[in-house]
Design a protein around this motif. Structure first.
Motif, PDB file in Angstrom:
ATOM      1  N   MET A   1       0.802  -1.150   0.030  1.00 44.49           N
ATOM      2  CA  MET A   1       0.069   0.025   0.037  1.00 44.49           C
ATOM      3  C   MET A   1       0.896   1.219  -0.018  1.00 44.49           C
ATOM      4  O   MET A   1       1.868   1.425   0.804  1.00 44.49           O
ATOM      5  CB  MET A   1      -0.884  -0.017   1.041  1.00 44.49           C
ATOM      6  N   GLN A   2       0.771   2.093  -0.981  1.00 45.10           N
ATOM      7  CA  GLN A   2       1.419   3.336  -0.987  1.00 45.10           C
ATOM      8  C   GLN A   2       1.021   4.306  -0.232  1.00 45.10           C
ATOM      9  O   GLN A   2      -0.192   4.594   0.054  1.00 45.10           O
ATOM     10  CB  GLN A   2       1.846   3.747  -2.388  1.00 45.10           C
ATOM     11  N   SER A   3       1.902   5.235   0.283  1.00 43.56           N
ATOM     12  CA  SER A   3       1.603   6.262   1.156  1.00 43.56           C
ATOM     13  C   SER A   3       1.073   7.442   0.373  1.00 43.56           C
ATOM     14  O   SER A   3       1.573   7.556  -0.998  1.00 43.56           O
ATOM     15  CB  SER A   3       3.011   6.676   1.757  1.00 43.56           C
ATOM     16  N   GLN A   4       0.229   8.271   0.713  1.00 49.74           N
ATOM     17  CA  GLN A   4      -0.245   9.441   0.125  1.00 49.74           C
ATOM     18  C   GLN A   4       0.729  10.484  -0.032  1.00 49.74           C
ATOM     19  O   GLN A   4       0.447  11.581  -0.759  1.00 49.74           O
ATOM     20  CB  GLN A   4      -1.674   9.679   0.568  1.00 49.74           C
ATOM     21  N   ILE A   5       1.838  10.795   0.888  1.00 51.13           N
ATOM     22  CA  ILE A   5       2.591  11.885   1.081  1.00 51.13           C
ATOM     23  C   ILE A   5       3.422  11.730  -0.003  1.00 51.13           C
ATOM     24  O   ILE A   5       4.168  10.702  -0.388  1.00 51.13           O
ATOM     25  CB  ILE A   5       3.176  11.572   2.248  1.00 51.13           C
ATOM     26  N   PRO A   6       3.707  12.872  -0.789  1.00 56.01           N
ATOM     27  CA  PRO A   6       4.768  12.869  -2.012  1.00 56.01           C
ATOM     28  C   PRO A   6       6.054  12.701  -1.292  1.00 56.01           C
ATOM     29  O   PRO A   6       6.396  12.743  -0.019  1.00 56.01           O
ATOM     30  CB  PRO A   6       4.752  14.376  -2.385  1.00 56.01           C
ATOM     31  N   ASP A   7       7.097  12.031  -2.188  1.00 53.32           N
ATOM     32  CA  ASP A   7       8.404  11.526  -1.677  1.00 53.32           C
ATOM     33  C   ASP A   7       9.109  12.707  -1.095  1.00 53.32           C
ATOM     34  O   ASP A   7      10.031  12.610  -0.486  1.00 53.32           O
ATOM     35  CB  ASP A   7       9.123  10.973  -2.828  1.00 53.32           C
ATOM     36  N   ILE A   8       9.027  13.830  -1.643  1.00 51.81           N
ATOM     37  CA  ILE A   8       9.929  14.961  -1.202  1.00 51.81           C
ATOM     38  C   ILE A   8       9.486  15.336   0.470  1.00 51.81           C
ATOM     39  O   ILE A   8      10.236  16.072   1.083  1.00 51.81           O
ATOM     40  CB  ILE A   8       9.547  16.266  -1.936  1.00 51.81           C
ATOM     41  N   ASN A  52      10.841   4.345  21.975  1.00 46.92           N
ATOM     42  CA  ASN A  52       9.612   4.196  21.450  1.00 46.92           C
ATOM     43  C   ASN A  52       9.734   5.045  20.082  1.00 46.92           C
ATOM     44  O   ASN A  52       9.107   4.692  19.146  1.00 46.92           O
ATOM     45  CB  ASN A  52       8.710   5.309  22.453  1.00 46.92           C
ATOM     46  N   LEU A  53      10.432   6.224  20.049  1.00 46.00           N
ATOM     47  CA  LEU A  53      10.505   6.679  18.592  1.00 46.00           C
ATOM     48  C   LEU A  53      11.015   5.762  17.425  1.00 46.00           C
ATOM     49  O   LEU A  53      10.616   5.908  16.528  1.00 46.00           O
ATOM     50  CB  LEU A  53      11.600   7.885  18.782  1.00 46.00           C
ATOM     51  N   LEU A  54      12.222   5.010  17.852  1.00 44.17           N
ATOM     52  CA  LEU A  54      12.563   3.888  17.010  1.00 44.17           C
ATOM     53  C   LEU A  54      11.674   2.832  16.803  1.00 44.17           C
ATOM     54  O   LEU A  54      11.477   2.549  15.473  1.00 44.17           O
ATOM     55  CB  LEU A  54      13.853   3.255  17.618  1.00 44.17           C
ATOM     56  N   LEU A  55      10.967   2.672  17.394  1.00 41.41           N
ATOM     57  CA  LEU A  55       9.912   1.397  17.261  1.00 41.41           C
ATOM     58  C   LEU A  55       8.699   1.812  16.371  1.00 41.41           C
ATOM     59  O   LEU A  55       8.296   1.155  15.350  1.00 41.41           O
ATOM     60  CB  LEU A  55       9.147   1.033  18.789  1.00 41.41           C
ATOM     61  N   VAL A  56       8.272   3.324  16.595  1.00 44.53           N
ATOM     62  CA  VAL A  56       7.168   3.966  15.861  1.00 44.53           C
ATOM     63  C   VAL A  56       7.794   4.168  14.296  1.00 44.53           C
ATOM     64  O   VAL A  56       7.284   4.063  13.383  1.00 44.53           O
ATOM     65  CB  VAL A  56       6.878   5.005  16.368  1.00 44.53           C
ATOM     66  N   ALA A  57       9.332   4.473  14.301  1.00 44.89           N
ATOM     67  CA  ALA A  57       9.709   4.855  12.955  1.00 44.89           C
ATOM     68  C   ALA A  57       9.882   3.695  12.090  1.00 44.89           C
ATOM     69  O   ALA A  57       9.291   3.472  10.893  1.00 44.89           O
ATOM     70  CB  ALA A  57      11.004   5.397  13.187  1.00 44.89           C
ATOM     71  N   PHE A  58      10.479   2.463  12.723  1.00 47.05           N
ATOM     72  CA  PHE A  58      10.557   1.305  11.943  1.00 47.05           C
ATOM     73  C   PHE A  58       9.130   0.610  11.576  1.00 47.05           C
ATOM     74  O   PHE A  58       8.992  -0.062  10.640  1.00 47.05           O
ATOM     75  CB  PHE A  58      11.589   0.165  12.932  1.00 47.05           C
ATOM     76  N   SER A  59       8.426   0.810  12.549  1.00 46.29           N
ATOM     77  CA  SER A  59       6.819   0.215  12.442  1.00 46.29           C
ATOM     78  C   SER A  59       6.069   0.983  11.094  1.00 46.29           C
ATOM     79  O   SER A  59       5.463   0.144  10.353  1.00 46.29           O
ATOM     80  CB  SER A  59       6.075   0.369  13.520  1.00 46.29           C
ATOM     81  N   TYR A  61       7.969   2.303   8.854  1.00 51.04           N
ATOM     82  CA  TYR A  61       8.962   1.946   7.569  1.00 51.04           C
ATOM     83  C   TYR A  61       8.318   0.471   6.973  1.00 51.04           C
ATOM     84  O   TYR A  61       8.190   0.619   5.879  1.00 51.04           O
ATOM     85  CB  TYR A  61      10.197   2.001   7.793  1.00 51.04           C
ATOM     86  N   ARG A  62       8.142  -0.265   7.960  1.00 50.79           N
ATOM     87  CA  ARG A  62       7.776  -1.742   7.639  1.00 50.79           C
ATOM     88  C   ARG A  62       6.021  -1.843   7.226  1.00 50.79           C
ATOM     89  O   ARG A  62       5.680  -2.766   6.797  1.00 50.79           O
ATOM     90  CB  ARG A  62       8.297  -2.576   8.575  1.00 50.79           C
ATOM     91  N   SER A  63       5.223  -0.843   7.602  1.00 53.22           N
ATOM     92  CA  SER A  63       3.931  -0.838   7.600  1.00 53.22           C
ATOM     93  C   SER A  63       3.479  -2.026   8.422  1.00 53.22           C
ATOM     94  O   SER A  63       2.536  -2.587   7.970  1.00 53.22           O
ATOM     95  CB  SER A  63       3.449  -0.965   6.011  1.00 53.22           C
ATOM     96  N   ASP A  64       4.039  -2.113   9.517  1.00 55.64           N
ATOM     97  CA  ASP A  64       3.657  -3.185  10.409  1.00 55.64           C
ATOM     98  C   ASP A  64       3.385  -2.662  11.852  1.00 55.64           C
ATOM     99  O   ASP A  64       4.107  -1.708  12.414  1.00 55.64           O
ATOM    100  CB  ASP A  64       4.781  -3.969  10.773  1.00 55.64           C
ATOM    101  N   PRO A  65       2.109  -2.693  12.321  1.00 55.42           N
ATOM    102  CA  PRO A  65       1.689  -2.122  13.516  1.00 55.42           C
ATOM    103  C   PRO A  65       2.296  -2.707  14.863  1.00 55.42           C
ATOM    104  O   PRO A  65       1.863  -2.128  16.087  1.00 55.42           O
ATOM    105  CB  PRO A  65       0.286  -2.074  13.641  1.00 55.42           C
ATOM    106  N   ALA A  66       2.942  -3.862  14.724  1.00 55.01           N
ATOM    107  CA  ALA A  66       3.465  -4.425  16.165  1.00 55.01           C
ATOM    108  C   ALA A  66       4.334  -3.601  16.828  1.00 55.01           C
ATOM    109  O   ALA A  66       4.095  -3.505  18.215  1.00 55.01           O
ATOM    110  CB  ALA A  66       4.075  -5.615  15.530  1.00 55.01           C
ATOM    111  N   GLY A  67       4.950  -2.782  16.109  1.00 55.87           N
ATOM    112  CA  GLY A  67       5.827  -1.640  16.928  1.00 55.87           C
ATOM    113  C   GLY A  67       5.018  -0.645  17.656  1.00 55.87           C
ATOM    114  O   GLY A  67       5.514  -0.201  18.755  1.00 55.87           O
ATOM    115  N   GLN A  68       4.017  -0.194  16.660  1.00 52.33           N
ATOM    116  CA  GLN A  68       3.014   0.718  17.753  1.00 52.33           C
ATOM    117  C   GLN A  68       2.494   0.236  18.854  1.00 52.33           C
ATOM    118  O   GLN A  68       2.261   0.865  19.841  1.00 52.33           O
ATOM    119  CB  GLN A  68       2.253   1.325  16.734  1.00 52.33           C
ATOM    120  N   VAL A  69       2.044  -1.062  18.806  1.00 48.11           N
ATOM    121  CA  VAL A  69       1.492  -1.739  20.059  1.00 48.11           C
ATOM    122  C   VAL A  69       2.623  -2.113  20.946  1.00 48.11           C
ATOM    123  O   VAL A  69       2.244  -1.812  22.325  1.00 48.11           O
ATOM    124  CB  VAL A  69       1.008  -3.382  19.461  1.00 48.11           C
TER     125      VAL A  69
END
Length: 109
Positions: A1-8, A52-59, A61-69
């Protein structure tokens, strides 16, 4: 699933890693150098928030909600830690009229 935010407008993952590393190092320095118990607790919280910042960022990045949990549970544990830690600090202050951890030699056997 692609993000709606432009790459820039997307922030590279390395920026999150660098920021979290800097925050974690500041927390370690605060725990090792400072003698005030409240500053030490704030430094521990800073280290938890860096993780927590790293967990959310990697979550994200990988589109996996486990880090946010995991972040949700870490924040709940951190809130309980702050409540217990501040209660301990209040009791220490009532007994020795200081929150300097260098004066806690009364806790030795």
């Amino acid at each position: 699933m692609q993000s709606q935010i432009p790459d820039i407008f997307q922030i590279p993952l390395i920026n999150y890693v660098l920021l979290a590393s800097i925050l974690f190092i500041i927390g370690i320095v605060g725990v090792l150098i400072r003698r005030n118990a409240i500053i030490i607790f704030m430094s521990v919280e800073l280290m938890l928030n860096a993780v927590n910042l790293l967990l959310v960022a990697f979550s994200a990045y990988r589109s996996d909600p486990a880090g946010q949990v995991f972040v949700f549970f870490i924040m709940a544990v951190a809130a309980a830690e702050v409540a217990v830690g501040l209660a301990i600090i209040v009791m220490i202050y009532r007994n020795i009229r200081s929150i300097d951890v260098g004066l806690l030699d009364k806790l030795k056997w």
